[in-house]
Design an enzyme around this catalytic site. Sequence first.
Site, mmCIF file in Angstrom:
data_model
loop_
_atom_site.group_PDB
_atom_site.id
_atom_site.type_symbol
_atom_site.label_atom_id
_atom_site.label_comp_id
_atom_site.label_asym_id
_atom_site.label_seq_id
_atom_site.Cartn_x
_atom_site.Cartn_y
_atom_site.Cartn_z
ATOM 1 N N ASP A 268 0.922 -1.202 0.058
ATOM 2 C CA ASP A 268 0.171 -0.058 0.194
ATOM 3 C C ASP A 268 0.822 1.345 -0.082
ATOM 4 O O ASP A 268 0.229 2.233 -0.139
ATOM 5 C CB ASP A 268 -0.929 -0.110 1.459
ATOM 6 C CG ASP A 268 -1.921 0.969 1.102
ATOM 7 O OD1 ASP A 268 -2.630 1.179 0.183
ATOM 8 O OD2 ASP A 268 -2.647 1.571 2.188
ATOM 9 N N SER B 176 -7.367 5.340 -0.823
ATOM 10 C CA SER B 176 -7.283 4.223 -1.354
ATOM 11 C C SER B 176 -8.823 3.704 -1.631
ATOM 12 O O SER B 176 -9.786 3.729 -0.396
ATOM 13 C CB SER B 176 -6.511 3.100 -1.020
ATOM 14 O OG SER B 176 -5.115 3.570 -0.878
ATOM 15 N N GLN C 89 -4.583 -1.169 -7.391
ATOM 16 C CA GLN C 89 -5.451 -0.555 -6.450
ATOM 17 C C GLN C 89 -5.940 0.512 -7.172
ATOM 18 O O GLN C 89 -5.428 1.212 -8.074
ATOM 19 C CB GLN C 89 -4.711 0.086 -5.401
ATOM 20 C CG GLN C 89 -5.306 0.839 -4.333
ATOM 21 C CD GLN C 89 -4.348 1.250 -3.363
ATOM 22 O OE1 GLN C 89 -4.130 2.570 -3.285
ATOM 23 N NE2 GLN C 89 -4.018 0.752 -2.394
#
Length: 326
Positions: free
Chosen positions: A219, A243, A293
Site C-alpha cells: 500500500d 485508496s 489498486q
Amino acid sequence: MTEAETGLLAPPSGDPTETLIQLLNLGELEGARTDEDIFLGPSQQQPRQRVFGGQVLAQSLIASMRTVDPERFVHSMHGYFLRPGDANKPITFGVQRLRDGRSFSARRVHAYQEGVPILSMIASFQDLDEGLDHESKMPAGIPDPESLPSTADLLGKFDHPIAQHWAYERPFDIRHVDPPLYVSAKGKKEARNAVWMKTFGPMPDDSNLHRAALAYASDYTLLESILRRHGLSWITPGMSVASLDHAMWWHRPARVDEWLLYVQESPSAQGARGLATGKIFNRAGQHVASVAQEGMVRVPTDLKNKVVGAFQSKILEHQIRKAGRN
C-alpha cells in the site's frame, strides 16, 4: 480474551520492525463467535489519526490465515476500503469460512470499528502444487538500493510530525528509484514509479507473516504513479487522496527483510479516480507478487489553493536549502 488483554494500541518501540510484528499478532476473542471467527488487533498511531490501509490489509490476512490449514498459503486477495479507520482504536476482525475444498480455501474478512466495517476482503488459499511456470522480467538498469537515499535521509531533518513519522516510524525502508514526491514533483511526467523496500530489521521465519507484511508494504507509494503523471507531490494544497480498493496476488515466496523492487504504473485516471498496478521482484529478479489498486485523487483548481501552493513551495525550498546546510 478482552480488549484490555489484547491491547488497544501497538506499544511504542524504538524498533519499527518489532512494531510491525506486534501489529500482526492478533488476539482471539473468546466466546464472541457467531458465524465468524473473531479476532482483535491493535492500531499503530498515525500523525493524521487514520489507520494506514496496509495495516488493516495485513491484519485481515493474518486473521484469515488463523482459520486455514497451515499447509495452504494465501495466493490472492481482493478488498474494499469502506470507511477511514481510527488509529486510536483497536480493530475487530470477523472471518467467515466460505469454502474448504480439496486444494483451495476461501475466506471473507470484515474489519470493524465501532460495529461498522472499515474493510471488506475475500482471500483465497491453495495447497502447494506444480504446473506451468513463467514470469515477467525485472526491469533492467535499476540502481542498487544501497546507492539511493532513504526516507530518513530525505525527510529526517524536517521538524514536522508526518515527515518524522515517515522517516523513522514506518517499519519499511523505502528508497525511490525516481525522484521522490514527498515535497516536490521533479522529472518526467510519466505514469510510472519504482521503489526498493525491505523491513529495517529481520523478521521471523514464518512464511505467512512475510506474506502479510508484503501486503502491508504494497500500500506504500502505489498511487504515486498517478501523481507523477500529473506533476503532483504529496503536499499539493487541497489535494485529497484515498485508496478505494486493493487486490494482490502472491506468485512466489519472498522475504520482506530482504530488498524487493516494487515497479508501479498507472494505465488510466478519470472521474477523480486513478488505477495503479504494481509488480514486485526480489533481488534475484523473480516476479514474486502483483498488485492493483484504484484510488480517489481530487485536486482543486481554485485560485486560493494555487496561491497557497506557490507560498508553500517557497517555504519548502527555503527549508530544504537550510536542511542541506546543517
